[in-house]
Design a protein around this motif. Structure first.
Motif, short mmCIF file in Angstrom:
data_model
loop_
_atom_site.label_atom_id
_atom_site.label_comp_id
_atom_site.label_asym_id
_atom_site.label_seq_id
_atom_site.Cartn_x
_atom_site.Cartn_y
_atom_site.Cartn_z
N VAL A 24 0.82 -1.22 0.00
CA VAL A 24 0.00 0.00 0.00
C VAL A 24 0.85 1.27 0.00
O VAL A 24 0.30 2.36 -0.07
N ALA A 25 2.17 1.14 0.07
CA ALA A 25 3.03 2.32 0.15
C ALA A 25 2.86 3.26 -1.04
O ALA A 25 2.72 4.48 -0.84
N PRO A 26 2.85 2.77 -2.30
CA PRO A 26 2.67 3.71 -3.42
C PRO A 26 1.36 4.47 -3.36
O PRO A 26 1.31 5.68 -3.60
N VAL A 27 0.28 3.76 -3.01
CA VAL A 27 -1.03 4.41 -2.92
C VAL A 27 -1.02 5.46 -1.81
O VAL A 27 -1.51 6.59 -1.99
N THR A 28 -0.47 5.09 -0.66
CA THR A 28 -0.44 6.01 0.48
C THR A 28 0.36 7.26 0.17
O THR A 28 -0.08 8.39 0.45
N LEU A 29 1.53 7.10 -0.42
CA LEU A 29 2.38 8.25 -0.71
C LEU A 29 1.75 9.15 -1.78
O LEU A 29 1.79 10.38 -1.67
N TRP A 30 1.15 8.55 -2.78
CA TRP A 30 0.54 9.37 -3.83
C TRP A 30 -0.71 10.09 -3.35
O TRP A 30 -0.91 11.27 -3.65
N ILE A 31 -1.55 9.40 -2.60
CA ILE A 31 -2.76 10.07 -2.07
C ILE A 31 -2.37 11.16 -1.08
O ILE A 31 -2.95 12.25 -1.06
N GLY A 32 -1.39 10.87 -0.24
CA GLY A 32 -0.92 11.89 0.70
C GLY A 32 -0.39 13.11 -0.01
O GLY A 32 -0.67 14.25 0.38
N ALA A 33 0.40 12.90 -1.08
CA ALA A 33 0.93 14.03 -1.85
C ALA A 33 -0.19 14.80 -2.55
O ALA A 33 -0.16 16.04 -2.60
N LEU A 34 -1.18 14.09 -3.06
CA LEU A 34 -2.30 14.75 -3.74
C LEU A 34 -3.09 15.63 -2.77
O LEU A 34 -3.36 16.80 -3.07
N LEU A 35 -3.44 15.09 -1.62
CA LEU A 35 -4.23 15.85 -0.66
C LEU A 35 -3.44 17.02 -0.07
O LEU A 35 -3.98 18.11 0.13
N ALA A 36 -2.15 16.79 0.19
CA ALA A 36 -1.32 17.89 0.70
C ALA A 36 -1.18 18.99 -0.33
O ALA A 36 -1.13 20.18 0.01
N ASN A 37 -1.13 18.62 -1.60
CA ASN A 37 -1.04 19.61 -2.67
C ASN A 37 -2.31 20.45 -2.75
O ASN A 37 -2.25 21.66 -2.98
N LEU A 38 -3.46 19.81 -2.53
CA LEU A 38 -4.73 20.53 -2.61
C LEU A 38 -4.88 21.55 -1.48
O LEU A 38 -5.62 22.53 -1.64
#
Length: 222
Positions: free
Chosen positions: A50-64
């Motif tokens: 789940v690491a790729p999903v977690t890192l990408w979703i975290g980056a997406l939400l932090a960017n927003l």
């Protein structure tokens, strides 16, 4: 190029003067990563999956988080009207603001991602591979998100609506970013194809994002 460099430098100074954006984004990114083991359990193999999903979703939400104020600050102090009336193309100004936004908020997320990947039981080489996909894909998240920021610039509390508008536009970037990250970790041959598509989406966002955001700003301010 000189005009673009001047606009970029100005917007970076404004973003740094405002402060807090990069720190808040990285802290939010850290919270998402730290909470994941508590939610799904500390099993190492599962964390790697789940690491790729977690890192990408975290980056997406932090960017927003930081996109809400991209044009709102200019509208509040009246400088958005001056930007719309300036001789320089509005699309160029929007591109400069988006680039400055990524350099001050998106780049710190990329820098932090190798260390956060290790918290999810990734090997250093695997963390660096995921970081590479984030370095390529997070600019696309920013340049796509400026469309939502432009559409909601006239709203007093447009943060939630911005997320609703921007998230569907970022789905392709998220899909191929996660696919490339997962392939890099597992050693699958699909990494090259997914990474190439991710690069193409980023290049497309550099063109489509400023064009659509500039058109939305003109409509919003009429």
């Amino acid at each position: 190029m000189t005009a673009l460099a001047a606009l970029l430098t100005r917007d970076i100074r404004i973003a740094l003067r405002a402060g807090g954006g990069a720190l808040i984004g990285v802290l939010f990114f850290l919270i998402v990563v730290v909470l994941t083991p508590f939610a799904i359990g500390p099993e190492p193999a599962l964390l790697v999956r789940v690491a790729p999903v977690t890192l990408w979703i975290g980056a997406l939400l932090a960017n927003l988080l930081s996109l809400d104020s991209l044009f709102a600050t200019d509208r509040e102090d009246g400088s958005l009207d001056l930007i719309l009336m300036a001789r320089s193309p509005l699309e160029l100004t929007v591109a400069a603001k988006a680039a400055a936004q990524w350099l001050t908020t998106g780049l710190p997320l990329v820098v932090a991602s190798p260390f956060l990947g290790m918290l999810l039981n990734l090997e250093p080489s695997e963390s660096l591979a995921v970081t590479l996909t984030l370095a390529v894909g997070t600019p696309a998240l920013t340049f796509t998100g400026v469309i939502g920021a432009a559409l909601t610039v006239s709203l007093r509390r447009g943060g939630l609506l911005l997320a609703v508008l921007a998230l569907p536009l970022t789905v392709p970037v998220l899909i191929f970013g996660v696919a490339a990250s997962s392939a890099a970790i597992t050693g699958a041959e699909t990494f090259g194809a997914s990474f190439t598509i991710l690069c193409a989406l980023t290049v497309m966002s550099f063109v489509a994002g400023p064009l659509a955001a500039a058109a939305a700003l003109r409509l919003e301010m009429e």
